[in-house]
Design a protein around this motif. Sequence first.
Motif, PDB file in Angstrom:
ATOM      1  N   PHE A 103     -17.147  -0.336   4.444  1.00 56.75           N
ATOM      2  CA  PHE A 103     -16.662  -1.718   4.366  1.00 56.75           C
ATOM      3  C   PHE A 103     -16.153  -2.226   5.707  1.00 56.75           C
ATOM      4  CE2 PHE A 103     -16.103   0.360   0.272  1.00 56.75           C
ATOM      5  CZ  PHE A 103     -16.801  -0.502  -0.561  1.00 56.75           C
ATOM      6  N   SER A 104     -16.387  -3.509   5.964  1.00 58.04           N
ATOM      7  CA  SER A 104     -15.944  -4.085   7.234  1.00 58.04           C
ATOM      8  C   SER A 104     -14.549  -4.680   7.147  1.00 58.04           C
ATOM      9  CB  SER A 104     -16.939  -5.150   7.716  1.00 58.04           C
ATOM     10  OG  SER A 104     -17.102  -6.178   6.756  1.00 58.04           O
ATOM     11  N   GLU A 126      -7.430   8.204   3.636  1.00 53.72           N
ATOM     12  CA  GLU A 126      -8.586   8.030   2.752  1.00 53.72           C
ATOM     13  C   GLU A 126      -9.051   6.579   2.759  1.00 53.72           C
ATOM     14  OE1 GLU A 126     -11.451   8.832  -0.407  1.00 53.72           O
ATOM     15  OE2 GLU A 126     -10.718   9.731   1.446  1.00 53.72           O
ATOM     16  N   THR A 127      -8.106   5.645   2.801  1.00 51.04           N
ATOM     17  CA  THR A 127      -8.467   4.225   2.869  1.00 51.04           C
ATOM     18  C   THR A 127      -9.219   3.926   4.157  1.00 51.04           C
ATOM     19  OG1 THR A 127      -6.542   3.628   1.544  1.00 51.04           O
ATOM     20  CG2 THR A 127      -7.546   1.884   2.865  1.00 51.04           C
ATOM     21  N   MET A 128      -8.689   4.409   5.274  1.00 53.43           N
ATOM     22  CA  MET A 128      -9.339   4.168   6.555  1.00 53.43           C
ATOM     23  C   MET A 128     -10.710   4.838   6.635  1.00 53.43           C
ATOM     24  SD  MET A 128      -7.566   2.075   8.221  1.00 53.43           S
ATOM     25  CE  MET A 128      -5.919   1.365   8.296  1.00 53.43           C
ATOM     26  N   ARG A 129     -10.882   5.931   5.908  1.00 50.92           N
ATOM     27  CA  ARG A 129     -12.177   6.626   5.921  1.00 50.92           C
ATOM     28  C   ARG A 129     -13.311   5.713   5.481  1.00 50.92           C
ATOM     29  NH1 ARG A 129     -15.557   8.654   2.366  1.00 50.92           N
ATOM     30  NH2 ARG A 129     -14.183   8.286   0.570  1.00 50.92           N
ATOM     31  N   VAL A 130     -13.085   4.888   4.468  1.00 53.97           N
ATOM     32  CA  VAL A 130     -14.173   4.065   3.922  1.00 53.97           C
ATOM     33  C   VAL A 130     -14.330   2.743   4.662  1.00 53.97           C
ATOM     34  CG1 VAL A 130     -13.900   5.125   1.660  1.00 53.97           C
ATOM     35  CG2 VAL A 130     -12.769   2.934   2.119  1.00 53.97           C
ATOM     36  N   LEU A 131     -13.460   2.472   5.647  1.00 54.19           N
ATOM     37  CA  LEU A 131     -13.576   1.262   6.458  1.00 54.19           C
ATOM     38  C   LEU A 131     -14.317   1.563   7.749  1.00 54.19           C
ATOM     39  CD1 LEU A 131      -9.988  -0.287   6.110  1.00 54.19           C
ATOM     40  CD2 LEU A 131     -12.020  -0.729   4.713  1.00 54.19           C
ATOM     41  N   ALA A 132     -15.014   0.561   8.256  1.00 56.48           N
ATOM     42  CA  ALA A 132     -15.718   0.698   9.530  1.00 56.48           C
ATOM     43  C   ALA A 132     -14.724   0.680  10.689  1.00 56.48           C
ATOM     44  CB  ALA A 132     -16.722  -0.443   9.684  1.00 56.48           C
ATOM     45  N   GLU A 133     -15.169   1.141  11.840  1.00 57.29           N
ATOM     46  CA  GLU A 133     -14.321   1.090  13.041  1.00 57.29           C
ATOM     47  C   GLU A 133     -13.926  -0.351  13.324  1.00 57.29           C
ATOM     48  OE1 GLU A 133     -16.151   2.963  16.351  1.00 57.29           O
ATOM     49  OE2 GLU A 133     -16.283   4.940  15.388  1.00 57.29           O
ATOM     50  N   GLY A 134     -12.656  -0.557  13.631  1.00 55.32           N
ATOM     51  CA  GLY A 134     -12.160  -1.886  13.951  1.00 55.32           C
ATOM     52  C   GLY A 134     -11.910  -2.777  12.744  1.00 55.32           C
ATOM     53  N   ALA A 135     -12.072  -2.235  11.547  1.00 57.92           N
ATOM     54  CA  ALA A 135     -11.904  -3.051  10.341  1.00 57.92           C
ATOM     55  C   ALA A 135     -10.434  -3.363  10.092  1.00 57.92           C
ATOM     56  CB  ALA A 135     -12.478  -2.330   9.130  1.00 57.92           C
ATOM     57  N   PRO A 136     -10.132  -4.609   9.691  1.00 59.82           N
ATOM     58  CA  PRO A 136      -8.759  -4.964   9.328  1.00 59.82           C
ATOM     59  C   PRO A 136      -8.495  -4.673   7.854  1.00 59.82           C
ATOM     60  CG  PRO A 136     -10.111  -6.928   9.323  1.00 59.82           C
ATOM     61  CD  PRO A 136     -11.022  -5.786   9.706  1.00 59.82           C
ATOM     62  N   LEU A 137      -7.347  -4.097   7.578  1.00 61.66           N
ATOM     63  CA  LEU A 137      -6.874  -3.870   6.219  1.00 61.66           C
ATOM     64  C   LEU A 137      -5.644  -4.737   6.001  1.00 61.66           C
ATOM     65  CD1 LEU A 137      -6.736  -2.198   3.505  1.00 61.66           C
ATOM     66  CD2 LEU A 137      -5.233  -0.617   4.769  1.00 61.66           C
ATOM     67  N   ALA A 138      -5.730  -5.707   5.099  1.00 62.07           N
ATOM     68  CA  ALA A 138      -4.588  -6.552   4.768  1.00 62.07           C
ATOM     69  C   ALA A 138      -3.783  -5.886   3.664  1.00 62.07           C
ATOM     70  CB  ALA A 138      -5.049  -7.935   4.315  1.00 62.07           C
ATOM     71  N   GLY A 192      15.663 -10.875  -5.449  1.00 62.75           N
ATOM     72  CA  GLY A 192      16.490 -10.168  -4.489  1.00 62.75           C
ATOM     73  C   GLY A 192      15.677  -9.373  -3.479  1.00 62.75           C
ATOM     74  N   ARG A 193      14.380  -9.622  -3.435  1.00 58.23           N
ATOM     75  CA  ARG A 193      13.493  -8.904  -2.528  1.00 58.23           C
ATOM     76  C   ARG A 193      12.573  -9.889  -1.814  1.00 58.23           C
ATOM     77  NH1 ARG A 193      14.325  -3.825  -4.180  1.00 58.23           N
ATOM     78  NH2 ARG A 193      14.919  -3.530  -6.359  1.00 58.23           N
ATOM     79  N   HIS A 194      11.930  -9.398  -0.771  1.00 58.96           N
ATOM     80  CA  HIS A 194      10.928 -10.221  -0.120  1.00 58.96           C
ATOM     81  C   HIS A 194       9.586  -9.500  -0.130  1.00 58.96           C
ATOM     82  CE1 HIS A 194      12.686  -7.921   3.372  1.00 58.96           C
ATOM     83  NE2 HIS A 194      11.400  -7.780   3.672  1.00 58.96           N
ATOM     84  N   TYR A 195       8.547 -10.283   0.073  1.00 56.11           N
ATOM     85  CA  TYR A 195       7.188  -9.742   0.107  1.00 56.11           C
ATOM     86  C   TYR A 195       6.808  -9.497   1.555  1.00 56.11           C
ATOM     87  CZ  TYR A 195       2.654  -8.766  -1.994  1.00 56.11           C
ATOM     88  OH  TYR A 195       1.520  -8.133  -2.449  1.00 56.11           O
ATOM     89  N   GLN A 196       6.164  -8.372   1.799  1.00 53.34           N
ATOM     90  CA  GLN A 196       5.730  -7.983   3.136  1.00 53.34           C
ATOM     91  C   GLN A 196       4.203  -8.094   3.205  1.00 53.34           C
ATOM     92  OE1 GLN A 196       7.218  -4.124   2.302  1.00 53.34           O
ATOM     93  NE2 GLN A 196       9.065  -4.339   3.560  1.00 53.34           N
ATOM     94  N   PHE A 197       3.715  -8.834   4.172  1.00 55.05           N
ATOM     95  CA  PHE A 197       2.273  -8.989   4.353  1.00 55.05           C
ATOM     96  C   PHE A 197       1.941  -8.702   5.803  1.00 55.05           C
ATOM     97  CE2 PHE A 197      -1.525 -11.321   5.526  1.00 55.05           C
ATOM     98  CZ  PHE A 197      -2.398 -11.020   4.496  1.00 55.05           C
ATOM     99  N   PHE A 198       0.886  -7.913   6.036  1.00 60.43           N
ATOM    100  CA  PHE A 198       0.524  -7.544   7.406  1.00 60.43           C
ATOM    101  C   PHE A 198      -0.901  -7.014   7.421  1.00 60.43           C
ATOM    102  CE2 PHE A 198       2.593  -4.080   5.263  1.00 60.43           C
ATOM    103  CZ  PHE A 198       1.878  -2.946   5.583  1.00 60.43           C
ATOM    104  N   ILE A 199      -1.418  -6.836   8.619  1.00 62.46           N
ATOM    105  CA  ILE A 199      -2.758  -6.305   8.856  1.00 62.46           C
ATOM    106  C   ILE A 199      -2.634  -4.971   9.577  1.00 62.46           C
ATOM    107  CG2 ILE A 199      -5.045  -6.725   9.843  1.00 62.46           C
ATOM    108  CD1 ILE A 199      -4.221  -8.826   7.787  1.00 62.46           C
ATOM    109  N   VAL A 200      -3.396  -3.982   9.130  1.00 63.96           N
ATOM    110  CA  VAL A 200      -3.541  -2.723   9.858  1.00 63.96           C
ATOM    111  C   VAL A 200      -4.990  -2.620  10.287  1.00 63.96           C
ATOM    112  CG1 VAL A 200      -3.179  -0.227   9.848  1.00 63.96           C
ATOM    113  CG2 VAL A 200      -1.838  -1.665   8.306  1.00 63.96           C
ATOM    114  N   THR A 201      -5.234  -2.562  11.590  1.00 63.25           N
ATOM    115  CA  THR A 201      -6.605  -2.501  12.101  1.00 63.25           C
ATOM    116  C   THR A 201      -6.964  -1.057  12.426  1.00 63.25           C
ATOM    117  OG1 THR A 201      -6.414  -4.711  13.025  1.00 63.25           O
ATOM    118  CG2 THR A 201      -8.169  -3.340  13.886  1.00 63.25           C
ATOM    119  N   LYS A 202      -8.075  -0.602  11.834  1.00 59.25           N
ATOM    120  CA  LYS A 202      -8.537   0.761  12.077  1.00 59.25           C
ATOM    121  C   LYS A 202      -8.988   0.906  13.525  1.00 59.25           C
ATOM    122  CE  LYS A 202     -11.987   4.169  10.621  1.00 59.25           C
ATOM    123  NZ  LYS A 202     -12.983   4.548   9.591  1.00 59.25           N
ATOM    124  N   PRO A 203      -8.561   1.975  14.191  1.00 56.63           N
ATOM    125  CA  PRO A 203      -8.996   2.178  15.589  1.00 56.63           C
ATOM    126  C   PRO A 203     -10.519   2.267  15.707  1.00 56.63           C
ATOM    127  CG  PRO A 203      -7.190   3.669  15.002  1.00 56.63           C
ATOM    128  CD  PRO A 203      -7.633   3.017  13.725  1.00 56.63           C
TER     129      PRO A 203
END
Length: 203
Positions: A103-104, A126-138, A192-203
Motif C-alpha cells: 500500500f502507498s 507489522e504495519t510499516m511492513r505492508v506499506l511502501a517506502e515513503g508511505a504516510p500513515l495517518a 476530559g480528553r483530546h484527540y491526537q492526529f498525526f502522520i508517520v512516514t515510513k523511511p
Amino acid sequence: MGNHEPELKAFYDRQAPDRDLRARDPKRDEARQAFIASLVAAHRHSVLEIGCGTGADGLAFKAAGIHYTGVDLSEENVRFARAKNLEAVVGSVRELPFASGTFSAGWTMSTLLHIPDQDLSDVLAETMRVLAEGAPLAVGLWSGDDEEVIVAHDDFEPNRFYSRRRDDTVRRLFGEHGLVSGFTTWDRPGTGRHYQFFIVTKP
C-alpha cells in the motif's frame, strides 16, 4: 496487559449496527479530507485502513479515486463495510494478511489505542511492513496520562482495553518507526480528553 483481541472482536461485533449510525466528528473528517488531498497530489493510489469499522472513511477514500482496502477484527464491521461495496477483510494488525510494500498509504483511527505499549513496537513494524517506502500513515488516538485500563463503563460487554498516551509519549513511540509530522490535537467536550492526529512516514 496481554492480547485483548477476542474481547475487542466481541465488543465491535455487537456494536456494529449502532456504530454504523453514529454521528461523525467533523474535525476528524476535515483531517481525513486533507489527508486524501495530500494522497491525490502525491499520486498515491492505494490506502489500507487498519480498524475500518463499518466503512465510513472508506467511502471517502473511494470517492476520491483511491483504491481502498479495510481490515478489521470484527466480522460484523467487515460485513457492513462490504455492504457499502468496499473491499474489506477480517484480520489482525498483529499479522496483516497482505504482502510487504503493498500500500502507498495507511489510515488508522482510534484503533492502535487498543494495543498495549509492550506490543506497540511489533504492531507498528507489522504495519510499516505492508506499506511502501515513503508511505504516510495517518494515526488518530485518544489522549491520556499514560494509563492502560479496561474501561469500567462501556456501551456493551466485554469492556474494552485502552492505552491512553500523553502527547510526548505518542511522539516518542511512533517516532521509532518513522518521521512524525503534522501532530495536531482537538478537545472533545464532555470527555476530559483530546484527540491526537498525526502522520508517520515510513523511511
